[in-house]
Motif scaffolding. Structure first.
Motif, PDB file in Angstrom:
ATOM      1  N   ARG A  41      39.196  98.115  74.312  1.00 22.70           N
ATOM      2  CA  ARG A  41      40.292  97.410  74.990  1.00 22.70           C
ATOM      3  C   ARG A  41      41.159  96.757  73.939  1.00 22.70           C
ATOM      4  NH1 ARG A  41      37.083  95.651  79.673  1.00 22.70           N
ATOM      5  NH2 ARG A  41      37.555  97.234  81.208  1.00 22.70           N
TER       6      ARG A  41
ATOM      7  N   ARG B 163      46.167  92.088  75.544  1.00 21.68           N
ATOM      8  CA  ARG B 163      47.107  92.119  76.677  1.00 21.68           C
ATOM      9  C   ARG B 163      48.531  92.140  76.156  1.00 21.68           C
ATOM     10  NH1 ARG B 163      45.603  91.801  81.633  1.00 21.68           N
ATOM     11  NH2 ARG B 163      43.458  91.301  82.111  1.00 21.68           N
ATOM     12  N   THR B 164      49.382  92.900  76.866  1.00 24.85           N
ATOM     13  CA  THR B 164      50.773  93.074  76.479  1.00 24.85           C
ATOM     14  C   THR B 164      51.661  92.897  77.702  1.00 24.85           C
ATOM     15  OG1 THR B 164      50.080  94.681  74.809  1.00 24.85           O
ATOM     16  CG2 THR B 164      52.392  94.709  75.430  1.00 24.85           C
TER      17      THR B 164
ATOM     18  N   GLN C 277      46.552  95.125  80.417  1.00 23.57           N
ATOM     19  CA  GLN C 277      45.392  95.269  79.526  1.00 23.57           C
ATOM     20  C   GLN C 277      45.238  96.753  79.194  1.00 23.57           C
ATOM     21  OE1 GLN C 277      42.556  92.768  78.796  1.00 23.57           O
ATOM     22  NE2 GLN C 277      42.535  94.279  77.186  1.00 23.57           N
ATOM     23  N   PRO C 278      45.380  97.134  77.914  1.00 28.52           N
ATOM     24  CA  PRO C 278      45.188  98.542  77.568  1.00 28.52           C
ATOM     25  C   PRO C 278      43.707  98.876  77.372  1.00 28.52           C
ATOM     26  CG  PRO C 278      45.932  97.344  75.642  1.00 28.52           C
ATOM     27  CD  PRO C 278      45.883  96.360  76.788  1.00 28.52           C
ATOM     28  N   THR C 279      43.302 100.020  77.887  1.00 29.01           N
ATOM     29  CA  THR C 279      41.953 100.541  77.679  1.00 29.01           C
ATOM     30  C   THR C 279      42.096 101.926  77.057  1.00 29.01           C
ATOM     31  OG1 THR C 279      41.122  99.326  79.603  1.00 29.01           O
ATOM     32  CG2 THR C 279      39.756 101.125  78.781  1.00 29.01           C
ATOM     33  N   PHE C 280      41.278 102.191  76.040  1.00 28.19           N
ATOM     34  CA  PHE C 280      41.344 103.440  75.291  1.00 28.19           C
ATOM     35  C   PHE C 280      40.115 104.267  75.623  1.00 28.19           C
ATOM     36  CE2 PHE C 280      43.596 100.100  73.143  1.00 28.19           C
ATOM     37  CZ  PHE C 280      44.813 100.691  72.841  1.00 28.19           C
TER      38      PHE C 280
ATOM     39  N   VAL D 279      45.006 106.663  77.329  1.00 28.74           N
ATOM     40  CA  VAL D 279      45.275 105.239  77.173  1.00 28.74           C
ATOM     41  C   VAL D 279      45.830 104.765  78.510  1.00 28.74           C
ATOM     42  CG1 VAL D 279      46.522 103.449  75.919  1.00 28.74           C
ATOM     43  CG2 VAL D 279      45.801 105.530  74.714  1.00 28.74           C
ATOM     44  N   GLU D 280      45.221 103.710  79.036  1.00 28.94           N
ATOM     45  CA  GLU D 280      45.594 103.213  80.355  1.00 28.94           C
ATOM     46  C   GLU D 280      45.910 101.727  80.270  1.00 28.94           C
ATOM     47  OE1 GLU D 280      43.051 104.459  83.635  1.00 28.94           O
ATOM     48  OE2 GLU D 280      42.945 102.375  84.282  1.00 28.94           O
ATOM     49  N   TRP D 281      47.107 101.353  80.724  1.00 35.69           N
ATOM     50  CA  TRP D 281      47.499  99.950  80.817  1.00 35.69           C
ATOM     51  C   TRP D 281      47.406  99.561  82.291  1.00 35.69           C
ATOM     52  CZ3 TRP D 281      49.820 103.310  77.478  1.00 35.69           C
ATOM     53  CH2 TRP D 281      49.933 102.908  76.140  1.00 35.69           C
TER      54      TRP D 281
ATOM     55  N   ARG E  87      49.718 100.449  87.114  1.00 35.19           N
ATOM     56  CA  ARG E  87      49.023 101.179  86.059  1.00 35.19           C
ATOM     57  C   ARG E  87      50.005 102.111  85.365  1.00 35.19           C
ATOM     58  NH1 ARG E  87      43.637 102.216  86.609  1.00 35.19           N
ATOM     59  NH2 ARG E  87      43.876 101.679  88.789  1.00 35.19           N
TER      60      ARG E  87
END
Length: 135
Positions: free
Chosen positions: A31, A34-35, A43-46, A56-58, A121
Motif C-alpha cells: 500500500r 494516501r493521495t 489509498q493505492p494498493t499494488f 494498481v488500484e486507488w 475506485r
C-alpha cells in the motif's frame, strides 16, 4: 516492476499484513501513501502476481460527501476522456463504470453507492487477452 523496484520508487510503501487476493494469482501486498485525487483521499494498493506488478488500484470512501463521490467520479471521467479518449461506460442503479484501453493497459473508474457504502475506485491493470478457445 518487481516488489524491490516498487520499494525503491516508493520508499513509503508499506507491506500489507493480510493481502487481498484476486483471480489470476494477484495479491495486493503493498500500500502506498494516501493521495488526494478529485477531492477524495485515495489509498493505492499494488497487486503482484509472482514477482511482477500487474495492477494498481486507488480506492476512496465517499460516504461523507453529500453526492457520495459522484463529483469525484465525474472528475475522473473527464480526466480519462482527456487522456485516453471516449470510454466504454455502464450505468446501473448504485454503480457507474467507465473503462479505457491504453496500449497493454486497461484503465477503469468506478463509483459504487450501495448498502455497504459509497466508494470511488481508479484501476490500472495489465491487459490480459485470451484466445477465444479458452473462454
Amino acid at each position: 516492476m518487481s516488489p524491490a523496484e516498487l520499494q525503491a520508487a516508493l520508499p513509503d510503501a508499506q507491506r500489507v499484513a493480510r493481502p487481498q487476493r484476486l483471480a489470476g494469482g494477484l495479491a495486493g501486498i503493498w500500500r502506498g501513501t494516501r493521495t488526494a485525487i478529485a477531492g477524495l483521499s485515495f489509498q493505492p494498493t499494488f497487486y503482484f502476481a509472482g514477482a511482477e506488478l500487474r495492477r494498481v488500484e486507488w480506492l476512496a470512501a465517499a460516504d461523507a460527501l453529500p453526492d457520495h463521490g459522484a463529483g469525484a467520479f465525474d472528475a475522473l471521467l473527464g480526466w480519462g476522456r482527456g487522456r485516453f479518449g471516449s470510454e466504454l461506460a455502464s450505468n446501473d442503479p448504485g454503480s457507474r463504470y467507465a473503462a479505457w484501453v491504453a496500449g497493454d493497459t486497461d484503465v477503469y473508474a468506478q463509483l459504487v453507492d450501495g448498502e455497504r457504502g459509497a466508494s470511488v475506485r481508479l484501476v490500472y491493470k495489465v491487459r490480459q487477452l485470451k484466445d477465444a478457445s479458452e473462454l
